[in-house]
Design a protein around this motif. Structure first.
Motif, short mmCIF file in Angstrom:
data_model
loop_
_atom_site.label_atom_id
_atom_site.label_comp_id
_atom_site.label_asym_id
_atom_site.label_seq_id
_atom_site.Cartn_x
_atom_site.Cartn_y
_atom_site.Cartn_z
N TRP A 193 0.43 5.94 4.61
CA TRP A 193 -0.84 6.23 3.92
C TRP A 193 -1.08 5.24 2.80
O TRP A 193 -0.15 4.79 2.12
CB TRP A 193 -0.81 7.62 3.34
N THR A 194 -2.33 4.94 2.58
CA THR A 194 -2.75 4.12 1.45
C THR A 194 -2.95 5.03 0.24
O THR A 194 -2.91 6.26 0.36
CB THR A 194 -4.07 3.40 1.75
N VAL A 195 -3.21 4.42 -0.90
CA VAL A 195 -3.50 5.19 -2.11
C VAL A 195 -4.75 6.05 -1.89
O VAL A 195 -4.80 7.21 -2.30
CB VAL A 195 -3.69 4.25 -3.32
N ASP A 196 -5.73 5.50 -1.19
CA ASP A 196 -6.95 6.27 -0.91
C ASP A 196 -6.67 7.47 -0.01
O ASP A 196 -7.24 8.54 -0.20
CB ASP A 196 -8.01 5.37 -0.26
N ASP A 197 -5.78 7.29 0.97
CA ASP A 197 -5.41 8.41 1.85
C ASP A 197 -4.76 9.54 1.06
O ASP A 197 -5.09 10.71 1.24
CB ASP A 197 -4.43 7.94 2.94
N VAL A 198 -3.81 9.18 0.19
CA VAL A 198 -3.11 10.20 -0.60
C VAL A 198 -4.06 10.86 -1.59
O VAL A 198 -4.02 12.08 -1.79
CB VAL A 198 -1.88 9.58 -1.33
N SER A 199 -4.94 10.06 -2.16
CA SER A 199 -5.95 10.60 -3.08
C SER A 199 -6.80 11.66 -2.39
O SER A 199 -7.03 12.74 -2.93
CB SER A 199 -6.82 9.46 -3.59
N ALA A 200 -7.24 11.36 -1.18
CA ALA A 200 -8.06 12.31 -0.43
C ALA A 200 -7.26 13.55 -0.03
O ALA A 200 -7.75 14.68 -0.13
CB ALA A 200 -8.63 11.63 0.83
N GLN B 155 -6.70 6.80 -9.71
CA GLN B 155 -6.09 6.45 -10.99
C GLN B 155 -4.97 7.43 -11.36
O GLN B 155 -3.97 7.05 -11.96
CB GLN B 155 -7.14 6.39 -12.10
N THR B 156 -5.12 8.69 -10.99
CA THR B 156 -4.08 9.68 -11.24
C THR B 156 -2.79 9.31 -10.51
O THR B 156 -1.70 9.42 -11.06
CB THR B 156 -4.55 11.09 -10.82
N LEU B 157 -2.92 8.84 -9.28
CA LEU B 157 -1.73 8.43 -8.52
C LEU B 157 -1.03 7.26 -9.20
O LEU B 157 0.20 7.23 -9.28
CB LEU B 157 -2.12 8.05 -7.09
N TYR B 158 -1.80 6.30 -9.71
CA TYR B 158 -1.20 5.17 -10.42
C TYR B 158 -0.51 5.64 -11.70
O TYR B 158 0.58 5.16 -12.03
CB TYR B 158 -2.24 4.10 -10.73
N THR B 159 -1.13 6.57 -12.39
CA THR B 159 -0.52 7.12 -13.62
C THR B 159 0.77 7.86 -13.29
O THR B 159 1.79 7.68 -13.97
CB THR B 159 -1.51 8.05 -14.34
N TRP B 160 0.74 8.68 -12.25
CA TRP B 160 1.94 9.40 -11.84
C TRP B 160 3.04 8.43 -11.46
O TRP B 160 4.21 8.64 -11.78
CB TRP B 160 1.64 10.31 -10.65
N ARG B 161 2.69 7.37 -10.76
CA ARG B 161 3.70 6.40 -10.35
C ARG B 161 4.33 5.75 -11.58
O ARG B 161 5.55 5.58 -11.65
CB ARG B 161 3.10 5.34 -9.44
N LYS B 162 3.50 5.41 -12.55
CA LYS B 162 4.01 4.78 -13.77
C LYS B 162 4.96 5.73 -14.51
O LYS B 162 5.98 5.31 -15.05
CB LYS B 162 2.83 4.40 -14.67
N ARG B 163 4.62 7.01 -14.50
CA ARG B 163 5.45 8.03 -15.18
C ARG B 163 6.59 8.55 -14.29
O ARG B 163 7.37 9.39 -14.73
CB ARG B 163 4.58 9.20 -15.60
N ALA C 268 6.36 6.28 -3.49
CA ALA C 268 5.59 5.22 -2.84
C ALA C 268 6.44 3.96 -2.80
O ALA C 268 7.39 3.81 -3.57
CB ALA C 268 4.31 4.96 -3.61
N ALA C 269 6.09 3.07 -1.91
CA ALA C 269 6.79 1.79 -1.80
C ALA C 269 5.76 0.67 -1.76
O ALA C 269 4.64 0.86 -1.27
CB ALA C 269 7.65 1.76 -0.54
N ARG C 270 6.15 -0.46 -2.27
CA ARG C 270 5.29 -1.64 -2.22
C ARG C 270 5.49 -2.35 -0.90
O ARG C 270 6.62 -2.58 -0.47
CB ARG C 270 5.62 -2.59 -3.36
N VAL C 271 4.39 -2.68 -0.26
CA VAL C 271 4.38 -3.52 0.93
C VAL C 271 3.53 -4.71 0.54
O VAL C 271 2.30 -4.60 0.48
CB VAL C 271 3.81 -2.78 2.16
N ARG D 161 2.21 1.95 -0.40
CA ARG D 161 2.13 2.75 0.82
C ARG D 161 2.99 3.99 0.63
O ARG D 161 4.01 3.98 -0.04
CB ARG D 161 2.62 1.96 2.03
N TYR D 162 2.54 5.07 1.24
CA TYR D 162 3.20 6.37 1.13
C TYR D 162 3.58 6.87 2.52
O TYR D 162 2.80 6.74 3.47
CB TYR D 162 2.25 7.40 0.50
N ASP D 163 4.76 7.47 2.61
CA ASP D 163 5.18 8.14 3.83
C ASP D 163 4.52 9.53 3.81
O ASP D 163 4.75 10.31 2.88
CB ASP D 163 6.70 8.27 3.83
N PRO D 164 3.70 9.84 4.81
CA PRO D 164 3.00 11.13 4.80
C PRO D 164 3.94 12.33 4.69
O PRO D 164 3.65 13.30 4.00
CB PRO D 164 2.25 11.15 6.14
#
Length: 62
Positions: free
Chosen positions: A10-17, A24-32, A38-41, A46-49
């Protein structure tokens, strides 16, 4: 040649939906380090569903 896994990451948009939260919440959570794993590709996240679903279940059980 290794066969391609049927699992689509999944992309960030997929997880957001899926979670109903802003991207932006997902990015904040990742930072914290509090959100789903999530993993960088390359330069993309990218996220494993299955991991996102497991993280969600863990959050609702707490």
């Amino acid at each position: 040649m290794t066969p391609v896994s049927p699992l689509k990451l999944w992309t960030v948009d997929d997880v957001s939906a899926y979670l109903g939260v802003p991207v932006q919440t997902l990015y904040t959570w990742r930072k914290r380090r509090t959100g789903p794993p999530a993993a960088r590709v390359g330069r993309h996240l990218r996220y494993d569903p299955d991991a996102v679903r497991a993280w969600f279940v863990q959050q609702t059980a707490a």
